[in-house]
Design an enzyme around this catalytic site. Sequence first.
Site, short mmCIF file in Angstrom:
data_model
loop_
_atom_site.label_atom_id
_atom_site.label_comp_id
_atom_site.label_asym_id
_atom_site.label_seq_id
_atom_site.Cartn_x
_atom_site.Cartn_y
_atom_site.Cartn_z
N THR A 19 0.80 -1.23 0.00
CA THR A 19 0.00 0.00 0.00
C THR A 19 0.84 1.28 0.00
O THR A 19 0.60 2.19 -0.78
CB THR A 19 -0.93 0.01 1.24
OG1 THR A 19 -1.63 -1.23 1.24
CG2 THR A 19 -1.91 1.14 1.20
N HIS A 21 3.81 1.85 -0.92
CA HIS A 21 4.59 2.12 -2.14
C HIS A 21 3.63 2.46 -3.28
O HIS A 21 3.95 3.25 -4.15
CB HIS A 21 5.44 0.90 -2.51
CG HIS A 21 6.71 0.81 -1.71
ND1 HIS A 21 7.95 0.79 -2.28
CD2 HIS A 21 6.91 0.78 -0.37
CE1 HIS A 21 8.87 0.72 -1.32
NE2 HIS A 21 8.25 0.70 -0.15
N ASP A 124 9.16 0.87 -9.28
CA ASP A 124 9.54 0.86 -7.87
C ASP A 124 10.95 0.30 -7.69
O ASP A 124 11.41 -0.54 -8.48
CB ASP A 124 8.55 0.01 -7.08
CG ASP A 124 8.68 0.21 -5.59
OD1 ASP A 124 7.88 0.97 -5.03
OD2 ASP A 124 9.60 -0.39 -4.97
N ALA A 355 -8.15 4.87 7.77
CA ALA A 355 -8.74 6.21 7.94
C ALA A 355 -8.46 7.07 6.71
O ALA A 355 -7.42 6.90 6.07
CB ALA A 355 -8.10 6.88 9.15
N HIS A 372 4.38 6.66 13.35
CA HIS A 372 5.51 5.74 13.25
C HIS A 372 6.61 6.27 12.34
O HIS A 372 7.59 5.59 12.11
CB HIS A 372 4.99 4.41 12.74
CG HIS A 372 4.48 4.48 11.33
ND1 HIS A 372 3.63 5.46 10.88
CD2 HIS A 372 4.72 3.69 10.26
CE1 HIS A 372 3.38 5.27 9.61
NE2 HIS A 372 4.02 4.20 9.20
N ASN A 376 5.58 8.60 3.97
CA ASN A 376 4.43 9.33 3.41
C ASN A 376 3.76 10.18 4.49
O ASN A 376 3.36 11.31 4.24
CB ASN A 376 3.41 8.35 2.82
CG ASN A 376 4.00 7.58 1.67
OD1 ASN A 376 4.43 8.16 0.68
ND2 ASN A 376 4.07 6.25 1.80
N THR A 377 3.65 9.61 5.68
CA THR A 377 2.98 10.35 6.75
C THR A 377 3.83 11.53 7.20
O THR A 377 3.29 12.61 7.51
CB THR A 377 2.66 9.40 7.93
OG1 THR A 377 1.77 8.38 7.45
CG2 THR A 377 1.99 10.14 9.07
N1 UDP Z 1 -2.96 5.89 5.13
C1 UDP Z 1 -4.27 6.29 5.13
N2 UDP Z 1 -5.09 5.77 6.08
C2 UDP Z 1 -4.67 4.91 7.04
C3 UDP Z 1 -3.31 4.51 7.04
C4 UDP Z 1 -2.48 5.03 6.06
O1 UDP Z 1 -4.71 7.08 4.29
O2 UDP Z 1 -5.46 4.50 7.89
C5 UDP Z 1 -2.07 6.40 4.07
C6 UDP Z 1 -1.26 7.57 4.56
O3 UDP Z 1 -1.91 8.79 4.27
C7 UDP Z 1 0.05 7.38 3.81
C8 UDP Z 1 0.15 5.88 3.60
O4 UDP Z 1 -1.16 5.38 3.72
O5 UDP Z 1 -0.02 8.01 2.55
C9 UDP Z 1 1.02 5.20 4.64
O6 UDP Z 1 2.35 5.37 4.30
P1 UDP Z 1 3.47 5.61 5.37
O7 UDP Z 1 4.75 5.73 4.60
O8 UDP Z 1 3.15 6.73 6.25
O9 UDP Z 1 3.48 4.32 6.30
P2 UDP Z 1 3.52 2.74 6.01
O10 UDP Z 1 2.16 2.35 5.63
O11 UDP Z 1 4.56 2.51 4.95
O12 UDP Z 1 3.95 2.15 7.31
#
Ligand code: UDP
Length: 492
Positions: A19, A21, A124, A355, A372, A376-377
């Site tokens: 997700t 990526h 990727d 969410a 965490h 992306n966050t």
């Molecule tokens: N995201 C979201 N809702 C959720 C969890 C994640 O929209 O409940 C999105 C968030 O906005 C971000 C991505 O999924 O774009 C998560 O990527 P991130 O690099 O922050 O963390 P990872 O999922 O790789 O641990």
Amino acid sequence: MEKENEPKLKSIFLPFLSTSHIIPLVDMARLFALHNVDVTIISTKHNSTIFQNSINLDSSRGRSIRTHIIEFPASKVGLPIGIEAFNVNTPKEMIPKVYMGLYILQPEIESLFETLQPDFIVTDMFFPWSADAAKKLGIPRIMFHGASYLARSAAHSVEQFAPHLNVESDTEKFVIPDLPDKLEMTRLQLPDWLRSPNQYTELMEVIKESERKSFGSVFNSFYELESDYYDHYKKVMGTKSWGLGPVSLWVNQDDSDKAARGYAKKEQGEKEEEGWLKWLNSKPESSVLYVSFGSMNKFPYSQLVEIAHALEDSGHNFIWVVRKNEQNGESDVFLEEFEKRMKESGKGFLIWGWAPQLLILENPAIGGLVSHCGWNTVVESVNVGLPTVTWPLFAEHFFNEKLVVDVLKIGVPVGAKEWRNWNEFGSEVVKREDIGNAIRLMMDGGEEEVAMRKRVKELSVEAKKAVQVGGSSYNNMVELILELKAIKLAKV
Ligand code: UDP
């Protein structure tokens, strides 16, 4: 910017099957389509449900973008239909089979490259073979990194200088050499593949080689966010690279885009969504914590209990995106009771599973994140100018924490000590007192907090400038497209 009547550059985007990526690379693909490039995204059926709504929206706006579905060879590798990604619900024993499926798909994807005849491909980092595939076709391959420039620079430094071998214990700090800032870590905070060589170390080496064979790399970052590391990375790698971010800010400007993003991952219906919005709208400005640990994480029961108590004890309002841990029915009962109590007090709102993060973060009631440090966050928190309580877990999160806390000074660490794999619980349980202390430092209006908020607000302004005409990412996009066009023309 491309002119509407010019012949379009044709591109293929190939996201990895996970997700976090998929989301930024699809956002990036949509940006190219916005700049009048013809875009085909190759994905499998199940994975495409994460982003197809966004593609439909873009295509209804007249952009030249589509998804090309390839069938994941589930039966060939002995997987049930629908398990075709590396995500939070992928059972650990099935992971090698998903890799095998990807391996089987490689020739089909390569022949698609031949049939569709793109002018360039953006793939990727986890598809290193695509550098050679592009070379065969005489077209540029651009590699997508899901991480920050700082994280990639720091990993490169540890690989090169092995500073972790010069300390006596796993908890003694060492400086990561040859970086623009003096950044310290412990061995325990390093990803396992950097601590001591394993299969992943080899894969990362192959990825690095493939980057050097590629035309260049693209990051969901922007120059003003980590300029020293942007320059450093290009220098040490000797490759071209373009920061094209923040991609989500750039391409998801309408509420319809923000809501469509990651749609299929929601585990609740529309009514529940309206629930969070109504709840959030009833709260004072900057009063609510957004607590989320990305798309890949599950905590053990013991950790969920500490988080719940820390949030309740903090006295602040919060939205907590939480996942049940199927291995332990105890946590279900605990969380359900906790949710009930929070509903009664009005202090907290639990969102189960997924969410609409972009929409939540930009709500004026949100005052900060507990996160965490998924890349992306981090970028999304900067977009909206909010500070973060940093709680790194796996992947390159501990490096990202260095950027947020030590370089940009826009976060307060919870004090996480131990890196673990994304699909393991690890042995560390962060205590409620430590979580509470960090929340207090971020939310209780002290001098340091005021300065931190000012800094992140300034960065948010820079983020918006970066994607406007004349901004750093905007210019990068224009330059990159011009270079790709010149290559196409030279071939003709
Ligand atoms: N995201 C979201 N809702 C959720 C969890 C994640 O929209 O409940 C999105 C968030 O906005 C971000 C991505 O999924 O774009 C998560 O990527 P991130 O690099 O922050 O963390 P990872 O999922 O790789 O641990």
